[in-house]
Scaffold this motif. Sequence first.
Motif, PDB file in Angstrom:
ATOM      1  N   UNK A 290       8.701   8.257   2.552  1.00 24.68           N
ATOM      2  CA  UNK A 290       9.227   7.219   3.448  1.00 24.68           C
ATOM      3  C   UNK A 290      10.716   7.510   3.624  1.00 24.68           C
ATOM      4  N   UNK A 291      11.118   7.714   4.880  1.00 24.14           N
ATOM      5  CA  UNK A 291      12.526   7.999   5.122  1.00 24.14           C
ATOM      6  C   UNK A 291      13.002   7.189   6.322  1.00 24.14           C
ATOM      7  N   UNK A 292      14.294   6.881   6.360  1.00 30.28           N
ATOM      8  CA  UNK A 292      14.817   6.122   7.506  1.00 30.28           C
ATOM      9  C   UNK A 292      14.657   6.923   8.799  1.00 30.28           C
TER      10      UNK A 292
ATOM     11  N   UNK B 277       0.846  -1.202   0.000  1.00 26.79           N
ATOM     12  CA  UNK B 277       0.000   0.000   0.000  1.00 26.79           C
ATOM     13  C   UNK B 277       0.878   1.248   0.000  1.00 26.79           C
ATOM     14  N   UNK B 278       1.913   1.245   0.838  1.00 25.70           N
ATOM     15  CA  UNK B 278       2.799   2.400   0.924  1.00 25.70           C
ATOM     16  C   UNK B 278       3.593   2.603  -0.362  1.00 25.70           C
ATOM     17  N   UNK B 279       3.994   1.521  -1.015  1.00 25.53           N
ATOM     18  CA  UNK B 279       4.721   1.650  -2.286  1.00 25.53           C
ATOM     19  C   UNK B 279       3.853   2.367  -3.317  1.00 25.53           C
ATOM     20  N   UNK B 280       2.584   2.035  -3.351  1.00 25.44           N
ATOM     21  CA  UNK B 280       1.666   2.691  -4.285  1.00 25.44           C
ATOM     22  C   UNK B 280       1.480   4.168  -3.919  1.00 25.44           C
ATOM     23  N   UNK B 281       1.298   4.449  -2.631  1.00 25.07           N
ATOM     24  CA  UNK B 281       1.123   5.829  -2.196  1.00 25.07           C
ATOM     25  C   UNK B 281       2.389   6.655  -2.427  1.00 25.07           C
TER      26      UNK B 281
END
Length: 170
Positions: free
Chosen positions: A87-89, A75-79
């Motif tokens: 998305x960050x470390x 889901x996050x990859x799509x968003x």
Amino acid sequence: MTDVTEQDRVDDHWPVGRLLSAAARRIEREWNTHLAAWDLNHASHPVLVHLTAGPMSQRGLAEACGVTEQTMSRVLARLERTGYVSRRPDTTDRRRHVIAITDAGRQAFLASADPRPAQERVFAALDERQQEQLRQLLLLVVQPEDPEAWTPRTVPEAPEGTPGTGRRTA
């Protein structure tokens, strides 16, 4: 021999669980149709809801949405591809990622958050009283055995005049 209509078959033979499942699938299809205008779906929209409160870990989002971390990763990859989340470390734990909503994600969320267009298509046969009665009954059905453990989140309202919300400026 009398003719049996599809409605008769539904009324006479479908147990409550099957009716609820069929209704949920219909609502999900309508909701997905509504959300598609913003390249969202029923799985990605709740992620944006949670992120409006602030950045979260992937694990925290998975728990909040009631899905596995693997599902949340997809889901996050799509968003992320749509530019709705970053998305960050984590600076304190390299194994962890911090997920945040972007300005584009916040705009898409606010514009798409109004469930009325999808609900109106599904519940057109019900009057307002019946719709509210159904809502109250469903809240009772989905409530966990420990009501103290369940606190529904309030979704921020879209500002007036936001496209796709049905809210108009005066």
